[in-house]
Design an enzyme around this catalytic site. Structure first.
Site, short mmCIF file in Angstrom:
data_model
loop_
_atom_site.label_atom_id
_atom_site.label_comp_id
_atom_site.label_asym_id
_atom_site.label_seq_id
_atom_site.Cartn_x
_atom_site.Cartn_y
_atom_site.Cartn_z
N ASP A 38 -11.02 4.56 6.50
CA ASP A 38 -10.15 4.48 7.68
C ASP A 38 -10.57 5.59 8.64
O ASP A 38 -11.35 5.37 9.57
CB ASP A 38 -8.69 4.62 7.22
CG ASP A 38 -7.68 4.70 8.35
OD1 ASP A 38 -8.07 4.82 9.51
OD2 ASP A 38 -6.45 4.68 8.07
N LYS A 64 1.37 5.36 0.18
CA LYS A 64 0.78 6.61 0.66
C LYS A 64 0.83 7.62 -0.48
O LYS A 64 1.91 7.85 -1.05
CB LYS A 64 1.57 7.15 1.86
CG LYS A 64 1.51 6.28 3.10
CD LYS A 64 0.18 6.44 3.83
CE LYS A 64 0.21 5.75 5.18
NZ LYS A 64 -1.10 5.82 5.87
N ASP A 70 -3.26 4.67 -0.15
CA ASP A 70 -3.91 5.34 0.98
C ASP A 70 -3.73 6.84 0.83
O ASP A 70 -2.60 7.35 0.81
CB ASP A 70 -3.29 4.86 2.30
CG ASP A 70 -4.04 5.39 3.52
OD1 ASP A 70 -5.05 6.09 3.33
OD2 ASP A 70 -3.61 5.09 4.65
N LYS A 88 -9.24 -0.64 13.03
CA LYS A 88 -8.15 -0.33 13.97
C LYS A 88 -8.74 -0.27 15.37
O LYS A 88 -9.59 0.60 15.64
CB LYS A 88 -7.51 1.01 13.62
CG LYS A 88 -6.80 1.03 12.27
CD LYS A 88 -6.13 2.36 12.02
CE LYS A 88 -5.41 2.36 10.66
NZ LYS A 88 -4.80 3.67 10.35
N GLU A 118 -7.80 3.87 -0.28
CA GLU A 118 -8.19 4.10 1.12
C GLU A 118 -8.41 5.58 1.39
O GLU A 118 -7.57 6.42 1.04
CB GLU A 118 -7.09 3.54 2.03
CG GLU A 118 -7.44 3.56 3.50
CD GLU A 118 -6.44 2.72 4.31
OE1 GLU A 118 -6.00 1.65 3.82
OE2 GLU A 118 -6.08 3.14 5.41
N LYS A 121 0.86 -1.20 0.00
CA LYS A 121 0.00 0.00 0.00
C LYS A 121 0.89 1.23 0.00
O LYS A 121 1.82 1.34 0.80
CB LYS A 121 -0.91 -0.02 1.22
CG LYS A 121 -1.83 1.18 1.32
CD LYS A 121 -3.12 0.91 2.06
CE LYS A 121 -2.95 0.22 3.38
NZ LYS A 121 -4.22 -0.24 3.94
N ASN A 171 -5.25 9.14 2.88
CA ASN A 171 -5.44 9.84 4.16
C ASN A 171 -6.32 11.09 4.01
O ASN A 171 -6.03 12.15 4.60
CB ASN A 171 -4.08 10.18 4.80
CG ASN A 171 -3.35 8.93 5.28
OD1 ASN A 171 -2.35 8.52 4.69
ND2 ASN A 171 -3.85 8.28 6.32
MG LIG Z 1 -5.12 4.75 6.35
#
Ligand SMILES: [Mg+2]
Length: 373
Positions: free
Chosen positions: A243, A169, A194, A267, A217, A167, A196
């Site tokens: 997430d 970023k 991801d 999480k 994500e 994965k 964010n």
């Molecule tokens: Mg994440």
């Protein structure tokens, strides 16, 4: 350890664990081997809190509050959690058990559960219904801003080392070139990204959406709300994982109801503890959605809790959790390790399967406070 004098026994013959006789808060600072760079900030060390819950019968449980140093992630910062935990402990006089909101509250619940499981001789994995002794991994390449060829090389090495997928970023302007290089090494089906929450809308993700990634994500900010995210994400063909938006099992239920999540990042610290995380996985299963356990750069205690959740059959995608050695030189407990296939071994044994090493704790501790009642 035998039940101590004065311990109240429940109908099951197990000592009442509703409140501790002692709570210990240990704040540690552990250097990371390499900085973790994502759209929400850079972490260079793990500044986290370990919680020890001691029951009236003497059984102790530990948990970790794996918050981040930098603000921007929904669990809040470690400094905020430290204030919450200290005030929860200070308030817990008389018959009140210490309780707190968010990641701090999750750590208290998990420490209490760990003590309970040790008292009855059960492992967290079996308590949650985890079926697998080892789980497949997704290696997270948290090097936002690193050159594409460097990330592609890291992806290749991760897959050679047994990771089932990687994965990357990404953020606006730092996406297509990097993803193309990584896909060139390991293939699109083994690559996720991801964001964010760093993109403003689907148009910004046009190119990324054409790559055939395994999933994307949190493309858009959690602050937009689940209904708005569902509308925006309908314009993407890539499956979307949430997430930052999922701050409780109730939020998970809402996200599934409004169609805002094809995939759940689970999480424990963000959802309210391991039991809330396990409930979230069950919700994904009921809705026919995929789930995986995401990472919070946990030290070994938090990593063991999260790995137990990752062993649930409803975690249908590889976990972001890696071995301790990927993150720190010396973990606070016996490290979490890989098997010879490169899968993550789920710690077993009583409770979460790990206890802190007092010598290592002492070397990393910046604050260590005991509250006794
Ligand atoms: Mg994440």
């Amino acid at each position: 350890m035998a039940a101590g004098d004065g311990a109240t026994l429940t109908a099951a013959g197990v000592a009442d664990d509703s409140r501790p006789v002692s709570l210990r808060l240990v704040r540690v600072r552990v250097p990371l081997r390499t900085p973790h760079r994502a759209a929400h900030g850079t972490e260079r060390e793990r500044d986290v809190i370990l919680v020890r819950w001691t029951r009236p019968d003497g059984f102790e449980g530990w948990a970790e509050c794996p918050t981040l140093t930098t603000p921007g992630y929904p669990t809040g910062t470690t400094e905020e959690a430290w204030v919450l935990l200290r005030s929860a402990a200070a308030r817990a006089a008389g018959s009140a058990a210490p309780a707190a909101v968010g990641a701090a509250g999750a750590a208290l619940l998990d420490a209490r559960l760990d003590a309970h499981l040790r008292a009855i001789g059960s492992s967290l994995r079996s308590h949650l219904g985890g079926s697998r002794p080892a789980v497949e991994r997704c290696a997270v390449l948290a090097g936002l801003g690193d050159p594409p060829e460097q990330q592609a090389e890291a992806a290749r090495r991760a897959v050679e080392g047994g990771a089932a997928m990687v994965k990357v970023k990404i953020a606006p302007g730092r996406d297509l070139e990097i993803l193309s290089a990584v896909i060139g090494e390991v293939g699109a089906a083994a690559t996720a990204a991801d964001c964010n929450g760093s993109y403003g809308g689907p148009d910004q993700l046009d190119g990324v959406d054409r790559l055939g990634l395994r999933y994307l994500e949190q493309p858009f900010p959690a602050a937009l709300g689940l209904d708005r995210l569902a509308v925006l994400q309908r314009r993407l063909r890539t499956p979307v994982a949430l997430d930052e938006s999922l701050t409780s099992a109730e939020a998970v239920e809402s996200a599934l109801t409004v169609g805002a999540a094809d995939v759940l990042s689970v999480k424990p610290a963000r959802l309210g503890g391991v039991e809330a995380a396990a409930r979230s996985v069950a919700l994904a299963t009921s809705a026919g959605r995929d789930a995986f356990v995401g990472g919070m750069l946990e030290l070994g205690i938090g990593r063991s809790f999260a790995a137990a959740v990752a062993s649930l059959p409803g975690c249908t995608l590889p976990t972001d959790l890696g071995p301790s050695a990927r993150y720190v030189e010396t973990d606070v407990c016996e490290p979490v390790v890989l098997d010879d296939r490169g899968w993550l071994l789920v710690p077993d044994g009583p409770g979460c399967g790990r206890l802190p090493d007092e010598g290592v704790l002492a070397s990393y501790a910046v604050e260590d406070i005991d509250f006794d009642w």
